[in-house]
Design a protein around this motif. Structure first.
Motif, PDB file in Angstrom:
ATOM      1  N   ASN A  67       0.811  -1.215   0.000  1.00 26.84           N
ATOM      2  CA  ASN A  67       0.000   0.000   0.000  1.00 26.84           C
ATOM      3  C   ASN A  67       0.848   1.270   0.000  1.00 26.84           C
ATOM      4  O   ASN A  67       0.353   2.345   0.332  1.00 26.84           O
ATOM      5  N   TYR A  68       2.107   1.134  -0.363  1.00 27.78           N
ATOM      6  CA  TYR A  68       3.042   2.260  -0.358  1.00 27.78           C
ATOM      7  C   TYR A  68       2.553   3.382  -1.279  1.00 27.78           C
ATOM      8  O   TYR A  68       2.105   3.133  -2.399  1.00 27.78           O
ATOM      9  N   ILE A  69       2.629   4.598  -0.796  1.00 30.91           N
ATOM     10  CA  ILE A  69       2.304   5.791  -1.586  1.00 30.91           C
ATOM     11  C   ILE A  69       3.551   6.650  -1.645  1.00 30.91           C
ATOM     12  O   ILE A  69       4.123   7.001  -0.601  1.00 30.91           O
ATOM     13  N   ARG A  70       3.990   6.981  -2.860  1.00 27.63           N
ATOM     14  CA  ARG A  70       5.193   7.802  -3.030  1.00 27.63           C
ATOM     15  C   ARG A  70       5.010   9.174  -2.391  1.00 27.63           C
ATOM     16  O   ARG A  70       3.962   9.789  -2.538  1.00 27.63           O
ATOM     17  N   PRO A  71       6.054   9.675  -1.711  1.00 30.65           N
ATOM     18  CA  PRO A  71       5.975  11.030  -1.181  1.00 30.65           C
ATOM     19  C   PRO A  71       6.112  12.062  -2.303  1.00 30.65           C
ATOM     20  O   PRO A  71       6.627  11.748  -3.379  1.00 30.65           O
ATOM     21  N   GLN A  81       3.461  13.044   2.544  1.00 31.52           N
ATOM     22  CA  GLN A  81       4.639  13.801   2.968  1.00 31.52           C
ATOM     23  C   GLN A  81       5.864  12.893   3.068  1.00 31.52           C
ATOM     24  O   GLN A  81       5.752  11.714   3.400  1.00 31.52           O
ATOM     25  N   MET A  82       7.022  13.474   2.814  1.00 27.73           N
ATOM     26  CA  MET A  82       8.294  12.773   2.988  1.00 27.73           C
ATOM     27  C   MET A  82       8.516  12.572   4.489  1.00 27.73           C
ATOM     28  O   MET A  82       8.352  13.500   5.272  1.00 27.73           O
ATOM     29  N   MET A  83       8.868  11.371   4.888  1.00 27.87           N
ATOM     30  CA  MET A  83       9.118  11.092   6.298  1.00 27.87           C
ATOM     31  C   MET A  83      10.579  11.292   6.656  1.00 27.87           C
ATOM     32  O   MET A  83      10.906  11.588   7.782  1.00 27.87           O
ATOM     33  N   GLY A 124      10.513   6.417  -5.209  1.00 26.47           N
ATOM     34  CA  GLY A 124      10.084   7.791  -5.020  1.00 26.47           C
ATOM     35  C   GLY A 124      10.586   8.472  -3.770  1.00 26.47           C
ATOM     36  O   GLY A 124      10.252   9.624  -3.513  1.00 26.47           O
ATOM     37  N   HIS A 125      11.419   7.781  -2.945  1.00 23.38           N
ATOM     38  CA  HIS A 125      11.978   8.426  -1.761  1.00 23.38           C
ATOM     39  C   HIS A 125      12.996   9.476  -2.189  1.00 23.38           C
ATOM     40  O   HIS A 125      13.916   9.171  -2.943  1.00 23.38           O
TER      41      HIS A 125
END
Length: 134
Positions: A67-71, A81-83, A124-125
């Motif tokens: 379920n990963y969503i690119r930041p 948001q970028m973590m 996408g990180h």
């Protein structure tokens, strides 16, 4: 004269720490960072990977998240948001930026500094390459 004991073998230590990145494709991201930094893949399967940074007790791990969503970069209201982001010092910024792109990174459209390149890894990180300064 005092003699100090040799440091403990790193594999026997119990103070390991690491950074864990989520990704939809564990192998793709593990191979990207392995090639980008020269870190061997210590273990890998469909759900998890660990990269051996070669010294000390730090590691980079990748875990599968279906379920990963690119930041977004830069951050946008009401968007993922970028973590965190990773920073890597390099000796030749232009050469290493080109190499990262050949390995699968994308150059981010927003570049806030002249001496730093913001790139997006295959998942996408955001990560940064910055030039060594004297």
């Amino acid at each position: 004269m005092t003699t100090s004991a040799p440091p403990p073998d790193r594999w026997q230590r119990h103070d390991w720490w690491g950074v864990v990145l989520d990704a939809p494709d564990v192998r793709e991201l593990a191979e990207f960072y392995s090639q980008l930094r020269g870190w061997p893949i210590y273990s890998i399967d469909r759900n998890d990977a660990a990269l051996d940074l070669g010294e000390g007790v730090a590691y980079l791990s990748i875990q599968r998240n279906d379920n990963y969503i690119r930041p977004t970069w830069p951050a946008e209201d009401r968007a993922q948001q970028m973590m965190l982001h990773l920073d890597f010092e390099v000796t030749d910024l232009a050469t290493e930026t080109e190499r990262a792109i050949r390995l699968g990174a994308r150059l981010a459209s927003y570049q806030p500094q002249d001496d730093v390149r913001v790139l997006l890894d295959p998942a996408g990180h955001p990560f940064c390459l910055y030039a060594a300064t004297d």
